[in-house]
Design an enzyme around this catalytic site. Structure first.
Site, mmCIF file in Angstrom:
data_model
loop_
_atom_site.group_PDB
_atom_site.id
_atom_site.type_symbol
_atom_site.label_atom_id
_atom_site.label_comp_id
_atom_site.label_asym_id
_atom_site.label_seq_id
_atom_site.Cartn_x
_atom_site.Cartn_y
_atom_site.Cartn_z
ATOM 1 N N LYS A 8 0.965 -1.292 -0.053
ATOM 2 C CA LYS A 8 0.108 0.067 0.034
ATOM 3 C C LYS A 8 0.798 1.110 0.057
ATOM 4 O O LYS A 8 2.062 1.148 0.353
ATOM 5 C CB LYS A 8 -1.017 0.002 1.242
ATOM 6 C CG LYS A 8 -0.376 0.379 2.550
ATOM 7 C CD LYS A 8 -0.218 1.700 2.877
ATOM 8 C CE LYS A 8 0.683 1.768 4.379
ATOM 9 N NZ LYS A 8 1.868 2.666 4.460
ATOM 10 N N PRO A 92 9.882 -3.972 -0.614
ATOM 11 C CA PRO A 92 10.942 -3.622 0.433
ATOM 12 C C PRO A 92 10.397 -3.296 1.661
ATOM 13 O O PRO A 92 9.392 -3.320 2.107
ATOM 14 C CB PRO A 92 11.187 -2.268 -0.042
ATOM 15 C CG PRO A 92 10.822 -1.981 -1.558
ATOM 16 C CD PRO A 92 9.521 -2.720 -1.689
ATOM 17 N N GLY A 96 7.486 1.651 4.711
ATOM 18 C CA GLY A 96 6.461 2.417 4.732
ATOM 19 C C GLY A 96 5.323 1.866 3.505
ATOM 20 O O GLY A 96 4.485 2.657 3.020
ATOM 21 N N GLY A 99 4.437 -4.246 4.035
ATOM 22 C CA GLY A 99 4.850 -5.330 3.493
ATOM 23 C C GLY A 99 4.253 -6.502 4.453
ATOM 24 O O GLY A 99 3.687 -7.395 4.218
ATOM 25 N N GLY A 100 4.710 -6.433 5.814
ATOM 26 C CA GLY A 100 4.679 -7.267 6.746
ATOM 27 C C GLY A 100 3.033 -7.524 6.887
ATOM 28 O O GLY A 100 2.636 -8.635 7.029
ATOM 29 N N SER A 101 2.591 -6.360 6.995
ATOM 30 C CA SER A 101 1.183 -6.456 7.257
ATOM 31 C C SER A 101 0.311 -7.182 6.428
ATOM 32 O O SER A 101 -0.714 -7.988 6.314
ATOM 33 C CB SER A 101 0.341 -4.875 7.608
ATOM 34 O OG SER A 101 1.240 -4.380 8.425
ATOM 35 N N ASP A 134 -2.630 -2.146 10.604
ATOM 36 C CA ASP A 134 -2.643 -2.054 9.178
ATOM 37 C C ASP A 134 -3.212 -3.350 8.620
ATOM 38 O O ASP A 134 -3.536 -3.434 7.411
ATOM 39 C CB ASP A 134 -1.342 -1.749 8.424
ATOM 40 C CG ASP A 134 -1.018 -0.273 8.766
ATOM 41 O OD1 ASP A 134 -2.081 0.724 9.109
ATOM 42 O OD2 ASP A 134 0.053 0.158 8.356
HETATM 43 P P1 ATP Z 1 4.442 0.002 7.515
HETATM 44 O O1 ATP Z 1 4.127 0.461 6.404
HETATM 45 O O2 ATP Z 1 3.413 -0.765 8.076
HETATM 46 O O3 ATP Z 1 4.981 0.760 8.449
HETATM 47 P P2 ATP Z 1 6.911 -1.201 7.079
HETATM 48 O O4 ATP Z 1 7.098 -1.237 5.520
HETATM 49 O O5 ATP Z 1 7.651 -0.026 7.799
HETATM 50 O O6 ATP Z 1 5.574 -1.390 7.230
HETATM 51 P P3 ATP Z 1 7.426 -4.117 7.105
HETATM 52 O O7 ATP Z 1 8.275 -4.108 5.939
HETATM 53 O O8 ATP Z 1 6.098 -4.546 7.148
HETATM 54 O O9 ATP Z 1 7.772 -2.300 7.478
HETATM 55 O O10 ATP Z 1 8.014 -4.550 8.289
HETATM 56 C C1 ATP Z 1 9.159 -4.386 8.975
HETATM 57 C C2 ATP Z 1 9.704 -5.250 10.336
HETATM 58 O O11 ATP Z 1 9.047 -6.261 10.485
HETATM 59 C C3 ATP Z 1 11.017 -5.603 10.092
HETATM 60 O O12 ATP Z 1 11.681 -5.564 11.443
HETATM 61 C C4 ATP Z 1 10.853 -7.200 9.878
HETATM 62 O O13 ATP Z 1 11.969 -8.087 10.311
HETATM 63 C C5 ATP Z 1 9.846 -7.439 10.609
HETATM 64 N N1 ATP Z 1 8.933 -8.522 9.980
HETATM 65 C C6 ATP Z 1 8.022 -9.553 10.486
HETATM 66 N N2 ATP Z 1 7.374 -10.219 9.291
HETATM 67 C C7 ATP Z 1 7.916 -9.415 8.164
HETATM 68 C C8 ATP Z 1 7.293 -9.843 6.871
HETATM 69 N N3 ATP Z 1 6.607 -10.921 6.519
HETATM 70 N N4 ATP Z 1 7.735 -9.104 6.015
HETATM 71 C C9 ATP Z 1 8.578 -8.063 6.248
HETATM 72 N N5 ATP Z 1 9.076 -7.810 7.653
HETATM 73 C C10 ATP Z 1 8.653 -8.293 8.578
#
Ligand code: ATP
Length: 289
Positions: A8, A92, A96, A99-101, A134
């Protein structure tokens, strides 16, 4: 079973206040894009969850949101046997882009289907919230207004279609760190999310653009000037608008033609300011999962 977990971007993001429980109240416009991780799930007779991923630096145990999502449903429904899960990350990490969510949301959907649990989308969203704020949105997808801690969702009509250039610099920003460096009392002007929503409802990109702002962007850009430089490059190369997504550091630009986005993508690659450069479009599921 194979599922795709879509990223997203935030077309607008405001943080209203810090609640007494430590969570922040937000108002954001979420938009799913066609950039995704791929998750393959296989049933095993041996009980347990075995997760593998192509990225050596993310955990494959209960700290991974895919693991958490699978475990949550397997426990609740006393599922016998196990799961082998292969997570191929293309979104990535710490960028932001949620990805994890999104991985967690896609895993909930997949386990629900594989084991015929018959949970509705709403029921999956409720369970998703216990994994992350999220996750309910990532189950829902499309264009939406997210309030509360991100879990109060109002679906919006699909945002006017355009091309999206994603540029993620080499720096990483943790969401926690971004909130810590956000001094709400010092912010004189907040993004006008209400007007942005009105622009979407009117299907008027020109009316949306002046209100597409991210409250985190000035602070994070001061710490990592490359974010501002990527934004400027996208604007110079013809973006209708460019801004940071979520708590950063990913920058995205909106373009009105595929030719323009390709020119900008090439310039961004040549500049070597971004580690990931990806041109795509909005995704609107029109109610389907
Ligand atoms: P958001 O936009 O919700 O803030 P983000 O892009 O900042 O998400 P993610 O990539 O979702 O962050 O996650 C980052 C952290 O979550 C990392 O520290 C990673 O080790 C941990 N993590 C746990 N599960 C996952 C996953 N399936 N994919 C990526 N990171 C994950």
């Amino acid at each position: 079973m194979r599922v795709r977990a879509l990223a997203k971007i935030n077309l607008g993001l405001d943080v209203l206040r810090k609640r007494e429980d430590g969570y922040h109240e937000v108002r954001m416009v979420m938009q799913t894009i066609q950039m995704y991780d791929v998750i393959n799930l296989y049933k095993t007779s041996r009980p347990g969850i075995w997760l593998r991923t192509n990225l050596p630096y993310i955990p494959t145990d209960e700290r991974n949101l895919v693991y958490k999502a699978a475990e949550l449903l397997m426990r609740e429904f006393h599922i016998r046997g196990g799961l082998r899960i292969d997570l191929q990350k293309f979104i990535p990490v710490s960028a932001g882009l949620a990805g994890g969510s999104s991985d967690a949301a896609a895993t909930l959907v997949a386990v629900n289907r594989m084991f015929h649990l018959h949970l509705s989308k709403k029921e999956l969203m409720k369970r998703g919230l216990s994994i992350g704020a999220d996750v309910p949105y990532c189950v829902m997808r499309g264009t939406a207004l997210a309030e509360g801690i991100g879990e109060k969702l109002t679906p919006l009509p699909p945002a006017p279609g355009c091309f999206v250039l994603v540029g993620k610099p080499a720096v990483n920003v943790s969401t926690k760190q971004a909130y810590e460096s956000l001094h709400l009392e010092k912010i004189a002007r907040h993004p006008d999310i209400h007007s942005l929503v009105q622009g979407i409802q009117a299907q008027d990109l020109a009316a949306m653009i002046p209100h597409m702002e991210n409250v985190f962007e000035p602070g994070i850009t001061r710490e990592d000037p490359v974010i501002g430089q990527i934004r400027e490059l996208m604007l110079e190369k013809g973006a209708l608008h460019a801004m940071m997504s979520g708590s950063g550091p990913t920058v995205f630009g909106l373009f009105d033609s595929w030719a323009a986005i390709q020119r900008a993508a090439n310039a961004l690659r040549e500049s070597q300011m971004a580690r990931t450069v990806f041109a795509t479009r909005f995704f609107n599921n029109k109610g389907k999962r």
